[in-house]
Design a protein around this motif. Structure first.
Motif, mmCIF file in Angstrom:
data_model
loop_
_atom_site.group_PDB
_atom_site.id
_atom_site.type_symbol
_atom_site.label_atom_id
_atom_site.label_comp_id
_atom_site.label_asym_id
_atom_site.label_seq_id
_atom_site.Cartn_x
_atom_site.Cartn_y
_atom_site.Cartn_z
ATOM 1 N N THR A 82 24.197 30.218 64.101
ATOM 2 C CA THR A 82 25.683 29.974 63.945
ATOM 3 C C THR A 82 25.906 28.234 64.005
ATOM 4 O O THR A 82 25.681 27.881 65.167
ATOM 5 C CB THR A 82 26.626 30.539 64.662
ATOM 6 N N VAL A 83 26.303 27.503 62.824
ATOM 7 C CA VAL A 83 26.638 26.144 63.020
ATOM 8 C C VAL A 83 27.882 26.059 62.994
ATOM 9 O O VAL A 83 28.477 26.619 62.152
ATOM 10 C CB VAL A 83 25.780 25.598 61.757
ATOM 11 N N VAL A 84 28.318 25.105 63.803
ATOM 12 C CA VAL A 84 29.900 24.761 64.060
ATOM 13 C C VAL A 84 29.849 23.464 63.426
ATOM 14 O O VAL A 84 29.221 22.402 63.731
ATOM 15 C CB VAL A 84 30.186 24.869 65.302
ATOM 16 N N VAL A 85 30.977 23.236 62.538
ATOM 17 C CA VAL A 85 31.276 21.805 61.874
ATOM 18 C C VAL A 85 32.260 21.270 62.462
ATOM 19 O O VAL A 85 33.598 21.686 62.520
ATOM 20 C CB VAL A 85 31.699 22.018 60.389
ATOM 21 N N LEU A 86 31.904 20.013 63.342
ATOM 22 C CA LEU A 86 32.922 19.505 64.269
ATOM 23 C C LEU A 86 33.751 18.469 63.633
ATOM 24 O O LEU A 86 34.790 17.949 64.147
ATOM 25 C CB LEU A 86 32.231 19.075 65.572
ATOM 26 N N ASP A 87 33.179 17.494 62.895
ATOM 27 C CA ASP A 87 33.779 16.308 62.520
ATOM 28 C C ASP A 87 33.023 16.033 61.151
ATOM 29 O O ASP A 87 31.942 16.253 60.941
ATOM 30 C CB ASP A 87 33.545 15.311 63.499
#
Length: 148
Positions: A84-89
């Motif tokens: 699971t990759v989280v896109v933060l900015d």
């Protein structure tokens, strides 16, 4: 009175002698460093997005973040060959709710901002013994393709 002045002078003189001795221990002719240098350069962490993002592939360890292809990404989980990759900015990324891309190697997803995230490889986190706390490692190799 002499005794009182003597009590003050001794610590001052002692400090001066120790400082002089410490400074005088080295030689100005020393050229060999105390530590060995690495034959390979060490990449520095990118603190901000690149001015002109390009397609980029990078590995991000679980529990860390990094800029890949113009997006700041984090890895939330790595288990059962799925990450699971989280896109933060990044350009067009909302700050209220983080976008998530979950999948196995080969999974690709186009985001609302036009960027495409492809999961290339997942290294599973190690299973921790019962009662143990920690991340257990793991990583995801990710390719980010900016919009054209």
């Amino acid at each position: 009175m002499f005794e009182r002045a003597h009590r003050r002078a001794v610590p001052i003189l002692l400090t001066g002698v120790l400082t002089f001795a410490a400074v005088g221990c080295g030689s100005s002719e020393e050229t060999t460093p105390m530590t060995k240098s690495s034959p390979q350069s060490i990449p520095a962490a990118r603190l901000s997005p690149p001015a002109n993002p390009q397609k980029e592939t990078n590995t991000v360890a679980r529990g860390t973040t990094g800029w890949v292809g113009g997006l700041r990404l984090g890895v939330a989980s790595t288990q059962n060959d799925s990450g699971t990759v989280v896109v933060l900015d990044g350009d067009g990324v909302p700050h209220e709710n983080n976008w998530r891309v979950t999948g196995k190697a080969g999974h690709s997803e186009r985001l609302a901002n036009g960027y495409t995230i492809t999961i290339d490889k997942v290294v599973n986190a190690e299973k921790l013994e019962k009662g143990m706390i920690g991340s257990g490692g793991g990583s995801v190799t990710i390719t980010v393709t900016p919009p054209k």
